[in-house]
Design a protein around this motif. Structure first.
Motif, PDB file in Angstrom:
ATOM      1  N   MET A  43       0.830  -1.199   0.000  1.00  0.00           N
ATOM      2  CA  MET A  43       0.000   0.000   0.000  1.00  0.00           C
ATOM      3  C   MET A  43       0.863   1.247   0.000  1.00  0.00           C
ATOM      4  SD  MET A  43      -2.791   1.226   2.835  1.00  0.00           S
ATOM      5  CE  MET A  43      -1.513   1.830   3.922  1.00  0.00           C
ATOM      6  N   LEU A  44       0.492   2.208  -0.806  1.00  0.00           N
ATOM      7  CA  LEU A  44       1.236   3.459  -0.863  1.00  0.00           C
ATOM      8  C   LEU A  44       1.069   4.225   0.441  1.00  0.00           C
ATOM      9  CD1 LEU A  44       0.358   4.788  -4.437  1.00  0.00           C
ATOM     10  CD2 LEU A  44       2.563   3.908  -3.661  1.00  0.00           C
ATOM     11  N   PRO A  45       2.158   4.625   1.098  1.00  0.00           N
ATOM     12  CA  PRO A  45       2.038   5.458   2.294  1.00  0.00           C
ATOM     13  C   PRO A  45       1.533   6.844   1.907  1.00  0.00           C
ATOM     14  CG  PRO A  45       4.343   5.193   1.690  1.00  0.00           C
ATOM     15  CD  PRO A  45       3.560   4.275   0.801  1.00  0.00           C
ATOM     16  N   MET A  46       0.724   7.420   2.778  1.00  0.00           N
ATOM     17  CA  MET A  46       0.118   8.724   2.521  1.00  0.00           C
ATOM     18  C   MET A  46       0.566   9.726   3.582  1.00  0.00           C
ATOM     19  SD  MET A  46      -1.801   7.912  -0.146  1.00  0.00           S
ATOM     20  CE  MET A  46      -3.195   9.029  -0.360  1.00  0.00           C
ATOM     21  N   VAL A  47       0.432  11.005   3.245  1.00  0.00           N
ATOM     22  CA  VAL A  47       0.818  12.069   4.159  1.00  0.00           C
ATOM     23  C   VAL A  47      -0.169  13.217   3.999  1.00  0.00           C
ATOM     24  CG1 VAL A  47       2.374  13.109   2.468  1.00  0.00           C
ATOM     25  CG2 VAL A  47       2.729  13.567   4.890  1.00  0.00           C
ATOM     26  N   ARG A  48      -0.376  13.973   5.074  1.00  0.00           N
ATOM     27  CA  ARG A  48      -1.260  15.140   4.986  1.00  0.00           C
ATOM     28  C   ARG A  48      -0.689  16.147   3.986  1.00  0.00           C
ATOM     29  NH1 ARG A  48      -4.586  17.153   8.983  1.00  0.00           N
ATOM     30  NH2 ARG A  48      -3.527  19.159   8.760  1.00  0.00           N
ATOM     31  N   ALA A  49      -1.591  16.752   3.210  1.00  0.00           N
ATOM     32  CA  ALA A  49      -1.156  17.771   2.251  1.00  0.00           C
ATOM     33  C   ALA A  49      -0.480  18.939   2.964  1.00  0.00           C
ATOM     34  CB  ALA A  49      -2.349  18.255   1.434  1.00  0.00           C
TER      35      ALA A  49
ATOM     36  N   MET B 240      -5.177  13.604   2.291  1.00  0.00           N
ATOM     37  CA  MET B 240      -4.024  12.694   2.301  1.00  0.00           C
ATOM     38  C   MET B 240      -3.528  12.502   0.869  1.00  0.00           C
ATOM     39  SD  MET B 240      -3.620  12.068   5.510  1.00  0.00           S
ATOM     40  CE  MET B 240      -2.546  10.629   5.680  1.00  0.00           C
ATOM     41  N   ILE B 241      -2.237  12.725   0.663  1.00  0.00           N
ATOM     42  CA  ILE B 241      -1.631  12.578  -0.656  1.00  0.00           C
ATOM     43  C   ILE B 241      -0.525  11.520  -0.573  1.00  0.00           C
ATOM     44  CG2 ILE B 241      -2.142  14.983  -1.238  1.00  0.00           C
ATOM     45  CD1 ILE B 241       0.841  15.608  -0.771  1.00  0.00           C
ATOM     46  N   PRO B 242      -0.174  10.886  -1.679  1.00  0.00           N
ATOM     47  CA  PRO B 242       0.894   9.880  -1.636  1.00  0.00           C
ATOM     48  C   PRO B 242       2.217  10.491  -1.178  1.00  0.00           C
ATOM     49  CG  PRO B 242      -0.367   9.670  -3.665  1.00  0.00           C
ATOM     50  CD  PRO B 242      -0.808  10.948  -3.011  1.00  0.00           C
ATOM     51  N   LEU B 243       2.904   9.785  -0.306  1.00  0.00           N
ATOM     52  CA  LEU B 243       4.198  10.248   0.188  1.00  0.00           C
ATOM     53  C   LEU B 243       5.187  10.421  -0.960  1.00  0.00           C
ATOM     54  CD1 LEU B 243       5.999  10.937   2.621  1.00  0.00           C
ATOM     55  CD2 LEU B 243       6.470   8.488   2.865  1.00  0.00           C
ATOM     56  N   GLU B 244       5.127   9.525  -1.937  1.00  0.00           N
ATOM     57  CA  GLU B 244       6.011   9.617  -3.099  1.00  0.00           C
ATOM     58  C   GLU B 244       5.782  10.928  -3.863  1.00  0.00           C
ATOM     59  OE1 GLU B 244       8.443   7.792  -4.112  1.00  0.00           O
ATOM     60  OE2 GLU B 244       8.237   5.770  -3.277  1.00  0.00           O
ATOM     61  N   THR B 245       4.534  11.391  -3.891  1.00  0.00           N
ATOM     62  CA  THR B 245       4.228  12.654  -4.564  1.00  0.00           C
ATOM     63  C   THR B 245       4.862  13.819  -3.829  1.00  0.00           C
ATOM     64  OG1 THR B 245       2.122  11.776  -5.394  1.00  0.00           O
ATOM     65  CG2 THR B 245       2.365  14.169  -5.360  1.00  0.00           C
ATOM     66  N   LYS B 246       4.848  13.761  -2.502  1.00  0.00           N
ATOM     67  CA  LYS B 246       5.507  14.807  -1.713  1.00  0.00           C
ATOM     68  C   LYS B 246       6.996  14.867  -2.048  1.00  0.00           C
ATOM     69  CE  LYS B 246       7.059  16.081   2.879  1.00  0.00           C
ATOM     70  NZ  LYS B 246       7.420  15.559   4.213  1.00  0.00           N
ATOM     71  N   VAL B 247       7.632  13.693  -2.095  1.00  0.00           N
ATOM     72  CA  VAL B 247       9.058  13.635  -2.410  1.00  0.00           C
ATOM     73  C   VAL B 247       9.321  14.217  -3.798  1.00  0.00           C
ATOM     74  CG1 VAL B 247      11.046  12.117  -2.757  1.00  0.00           C
ATOM     75  CG2 VAL B 247       9.407  11.615  -0.936  1.00  0.00           C
ATOM     76  N   GLU B 248       8.492  13.814  -4.766  1.00  0.00           N
ATOM     77  CA  GLU B 248       8.669  14.280  -6.140  1.00  0.00           C
ATOM     78  C   GLU B 248       8.517  15.797  -6.238  1.00  0.00           C
ATOM     79  OE1 GLU B 248       6.817  13.554 -10.653  1.00  0.00           O
ATOM     80  OE2 GLU B 248       5.878  12.632  -8.895  1.00  0.00           O
ATOM     81  N   LEU B 249       7.523  16.338  -5.529  1.00  0.00           N
ATOM     82  CA  LEU B 249       7.294  17.780  -5.587  1.00  0.00           C
ATOM     83  C   LEU B 249       8.445  18.554  -4.932  1.00  0.00           C
ATOM     84  CD1 LEU B 249       3.462  18.012  -4.858  1.00  0.00           C
ATOM     85  CD2 LEU B 249       4.631  18.535  -7.010  1.00  0.00           C
ATOM     86  N   LEU B 250       8.994  18.026  -3.868  1.00  0.00           N
ATOM     87  CA  LEU B 250      10.134  18.695  -3.229  1.00  0.00           C
ATOM     88  C   LEU B 250      11.353  18.699  -4.148  1.00  0.00           C
ATOM     89  CD1 LEU B 250       9.856  17.383   0.450  1.00  0.00           C
ATOM     90  CD2 LEU B 250       9.582  19.750  -0.313  1.00  0.00           C
TER      91      LEU B 250
ATOM     92  N   LEU C 173       0.849  19.161  11.373  1.00  0.00           N
ATOM     93  CA  LEU C 173       0.459  17.875  11.955  1.00  0.00           C
ATOM     94  C   LEU C 173      -1.039  17.791  12.218  1.00  0.00           C
ATOM     95  CD1 LEU C 173       3.329  17.341  14.563  1.00  0.00           C
ATOM     96  CD2 LEU C 173       3.130  16.351  12.277  1.00  0.00           C
ATOM     97  N   GLY C 174      -1.770  18.874  11.989  1.00  0.00           N
ATOM     98  CA  GLY C 174      -3.204  18.868  12.213  1.00  0.00           C
ATOM     99  C   GLY C 174      -3.550  18.715  13.685  1.00  0.00           C
ATOM    100  N   ALA C 175      -4.597  17.894  13.963  1.00  0.00           N
ATOM    101  CA  ALA C 175      -5.044  17.705  15.345  1.00  0.00           C
ATOM    102  C   ALA C 175      -3.955  17.083  16.211  1.00  0.00           C
ATOM    103  CB  ALA C 175      -6.301  16.834  15.369  1.00  0.00           C
ATOM    104  N   LEU C 176      -3.090  16.267  15.613  1.00  0.00           N
ATOM    105  CA  LEU C 176      -1.980  15.693  16.372  1.00  0.00           C
ATOM    106  C   LEU C 176      -1.067  16.790  16.895  1.00  0.00           C
ATOM    107  CD1 LEU C 176      -0.207  13.400  17.405  1.00  0.00           C
ATOM    108  CD2 LEU C 176       0.830  13.261  15.124  1.00  0.00           C
TER     109      LEU C 176
ATOM    110  N   VAL D 229       1.253  11.171   9.003  1.00  0.00           N
ATOM    111  CA  VAL D 229       2.057  10.641   7.898  1.00  0.00           C
ATOM    112  C   VAL D 229       2.251   9.149   8.077  1.00  0.00           C
ATOM    113  CG1 VAL D 229       4.162  11.324   9.110  1.00  0.00           C
ATOM    114  CG2 VAL D 229       4.290  10.748   6.701  1.00  0.00           C
ATOM    115  N   GLN D 230       2.042   8.419   6.991  1.00  0.00           N
ATOM    116  CA  GLN D 230       2.241   6.971   7.017  1.00  0.00           C
ATOM    117  C   GLN D 230       3.634   6.638   6.480  1.00  0.00           C
ATOM    118  OE1 GLN D 230      -0.962   5.794   4.470  1.00  0.00           O
ATOM    119  NE2 GLN D 230      -2.559   6.367   5.929  1.00  0.00           N
ATOM    120  N   GLY D 231       4.126   5.481   6.874  1.00  0.00           N
ATOM    121  CA  GLY D 231       5.433   5.054   6.372  1.00  0.00           C
ATOM    122  C   GLY D 231       6.608   5.721   7.046  1.00  0.00           C
TER     123      GLY D 231
END
Length: 292
Positions: free
Chosen positions: A1-7, A44-54, A79-82, A107-109
């Motif tokens: 499963m693709l790990p996801m992260v908050r936008a 939630m967006i794919p973590l890989e997308t975050k890496v690519e955008l950075l 981190l939102g509510a966390l 963030v997952q993963g």
């Protein structure tokens, strides 16, 4: 499963790029992403997308330390509510233990752990990524600088560091790291890490409110229960193309034993009963049938 992260992990991204003359709408269109892709922080967006955008941000802006610069414009709100829960911790030690235990809400993963060895404390983290993404200079910089900023925010003063460890190769220029972190740098590490005197763990979190912490903690637990059906359906949908949907597999992905997973699914049958028709497949039918 693709790990996801908050936008929100990319909050300030478009503003920073535009300050260097980059057309972010054009960039997102090129990547087949809507112009509003990062506008909702809870998405939630794919973590890989975050890496690519950075990495693209660094290339298009011509800024070798783009990830580091972005982190300096971000704060605990990503981190939102966390983040709210962490802010209400009585001490920095409590705050970091909360972060370690609940980072999956934002963030997952990502694995985070805190260790104490004598007079020193080590806050370490690694992403469960493979290939070039694992060594992404921009992503590792952004993650580590973000953690440093959060701790300094909780203490209401910069945290003095003894050492800094970073995944990925050493960049040509290290002056920006020195200016922010003021500590010896170790690149090509197996983890991203901050080393500081353990006595700081007993420092109070500035402005913490124990009563507010209880309310936020209760809210997060109730929200997790409400979001269970959507999370279950999302996981099954992502497993379908791999043909690996079983009760045990799904339970593992949501960090739950098969028994409780089945009971939670059964108590939310209207939401989970549709999963057998996802993408025109009935490969997840065994899960639904065991949950009824």
């Amino acid at each position: 499963m693709l790990p996801m992260v908050r936008a929100s992990a990319l909050s300030g991204y478009k503003k920073l790029l535009r300050s260097y003359g980059v057309d972010t709408d054009q960039l997102f269109a090129r990547l087949s992403l809507p112009a509003s892709f990062l506008d909702r922080p809870d998405t939630m967006i794919p973590l890989e997308t975050k890496v690519e955008l950075l990495e693209l941000g660094a290339t298009l802006s011509g800024r070798e330390q783009f990830g580091l610069e972005l982190a300096q414009q971000q704060n605990i709100s990503m981190l939102g509510a966390l983040g709210l829960l962490v802010q209400q911790s009585p001490t920095l030690r409590d705050a970091l233990h909360t972060l370690v235990a609940s980072i999956g809400l934002a963030v997952q993963g990502l694995d985070v752990w805190l260790e104490e060895e004598g007079e020193l404390a080590y806050l370490r983290s690694t992403y469960r990524l493979e290939g070039p993404s694992a060594q992404s200079r921009q992503h590792n910089d952004n993650t580590l600088a973000g953690a440093y900023n959060i701790i300094s925010f909780l203490l209401d003063e910069p945290l003095p560091l003894r050492a800094v460890y970073l995944c990925g190769p050493q960049p040509a220029a290290t002056a920006p790291y020195d200016a922010l972190l003021h500590a010896p740098l170790v690149f090509d590490s197996d983890y991203n890490g901050l080393v500081f005197e353990s006595r700081y763990l007993d420092r109070p979190v500035v402005g913490a409110n124990p009563e507010m912490r209880g309310l936020i903690d209760s809210y997060l637990k109730k929200r997790q229960l409400r979001e269970f059906p959507e999370r279950l359906l999302w996981i099954i949908t992502n497993l379908l193309p791999r043909g690996s949907v079983t009760l045990e597999t799904v339970a593992e992905k949501i960090d739950m034993a098969p028994g409780p997973c089945r009971r939670n699914s059964a108590s939310r049958a209207p939401a989970s009963s549709n999963c057998s028709t996802v993408r025109g497949s009935n490969r997840c039918a065994p899960i639904c049938s065991t949950a009824t």
